[in-house]
Design an enzyme around this catalytic site. Structure first.
Site, PDB file in Angstrom:
ATOM      1  CD  GLU A   1      -1.334   0.115   3.665  1.00  0.00           C
ATOM      2  OE1 GLU A   1      -1.083   0.782   4.673  1.00  0.00           O
ATOM      3  OE2 GLU A   1      -2.365  -0.568   3.559  1.00  0.00           O
TER       4      GLU A   1
ATOM      5  CG  HIS B   1       6.642   2.319  -2.397  1.00  0.00           C
ATOM      6  ND1 HIS B   1       6.997   1.668  -1.234  1.00  0.00           N
ATOM      7  CD2 HIS B   1       7.235   3.532  -2.350  1.00  0.00           C
ATOM      8  CE1 HIS B   1       7.789   2.442  -0.517  1.00  0.00           C
ATOM      9  NE2 HIS B   1       7.949   3.578  -1.170  1.00  0.00           N
TER      10      HIS B   1
ATOM     11  CD  GLN C   1       5.523 -10.437   4.727  1.00  0.00           C
ATOM     12  OE1 GLN C   1       6.190  -9.857   3.874  1.00  0.00           O
ATOM     13  NE2 GLN C   1       5.984 -11.493   5.380  1.00  0.00           N
TER      14      GLN C   1
ATOM     15  CG  HIS D   1       8.017  -6.759   0.595  1.00  0.00           C
ATOM     16  ND1 HIS D   1       6.834  -6.177   0.975  1.00  0.00           N
ATOM     17  CD2 HIS D   1       8.158  -7.866   1.360  1.00  0.00           C
ATOM     18  CE1 HIS D   1       6.280  -6.894   1.939  1.00  0.00           C
ATOM     19  NE2 HIS D   1       7.063  -7.932   2.183  1.00  0.00           N
TER      20      HIS D   1
END
Length: 195
Positions: free
Chosen positions: A86, A88, A126, A154
């Site tokens: 949320e 990037h 996460q 990520h």
């Protein structure tokens, strides 16, 4: 897959307009051949990647809830998932491992994987996703305990920022019987098998 009515929804049209503007702001020509359909493609992709907002994970579990006296650990491991960070809006992806100890009721094994899919198809972090999966199973099935471990890479760390290609983030959360170290250790040993 998107439903037919979603493909032509007002939300899709609005998203297309925004992505058209974004291409222009980035210095691109949205009218050039290679980009003509890009706003629509990206809009459809975003609707697919965030479809979890319109789904109820509790209902998914309840749709296959069965009375059963089995009271040992049930594990569904190596559940592949993809999500969007949320911060990037770049992907993070990996595997979720979920265990619960039934308390008179079980659910269909595929429903556990669907719960992971629903929460991963939202803008996420996460840590929250791990917590949401655990809470959903605990609140819906009322088992003796639930444990969730999520391992992910990520893209926001791989493509930008620190640019660390091989780092893996692991999160876990647990309730009930998994508060006992021995039970957690059993779960961790079982998910490490065959790796």
């Amino acid at each position: 897959m998107l439903e037919k009515e979603e493909i032509h929804s007002p939300v899709l049209e609005e998203l297309k307009g925004h992505y058209h503007s974004i291409l222009s702001l980035l210095g691109e020509d949205p009218a050039r051949d290679g980009l003509l359909k890009t706003p629509e493609r990206v809009a459809k992709a975003m609707l697919t990647l965030t479809k979890g907002y319109s789904m109820d994970p509790h209902e998914v579990l309840l749709s296959a809830k069965f009375k059963e006296e089995y009271s040992q650990m049930v594990i569904v491991k190596d559940i592949d998932f993809f999500s969007l960070c949320e911060h990037h809006m770049l992907p993070f992806y990996g595997k979720a491992h979920v265990a619960y100890i039934p308390n008179g009721y079980i659910t269909g094994l595929s429903k556990i994987a669907r719960v992971v899919d629903i929460f991963s198809h939202r803008l996420q972090v996460q840590e929250r996703m791990t917590l949401q999966i655990k809470e959903c199973i605990q609140e819906t099935l009322h088992p003796l305990g639930v444990m969730v471990v999520v391992e992910a890479k990520h893209m926001c760390m791989q493509m930008r920022g620190v640019e660390k290609q091989n780092s893996v983030t692991t999160t876990s959360d647990f309730t009930g019987a998994f508060n006992q170290a021995k039970t957690r250790e059993e779960f961790m040993n079982l998910i490490r098998q065959n790796r």
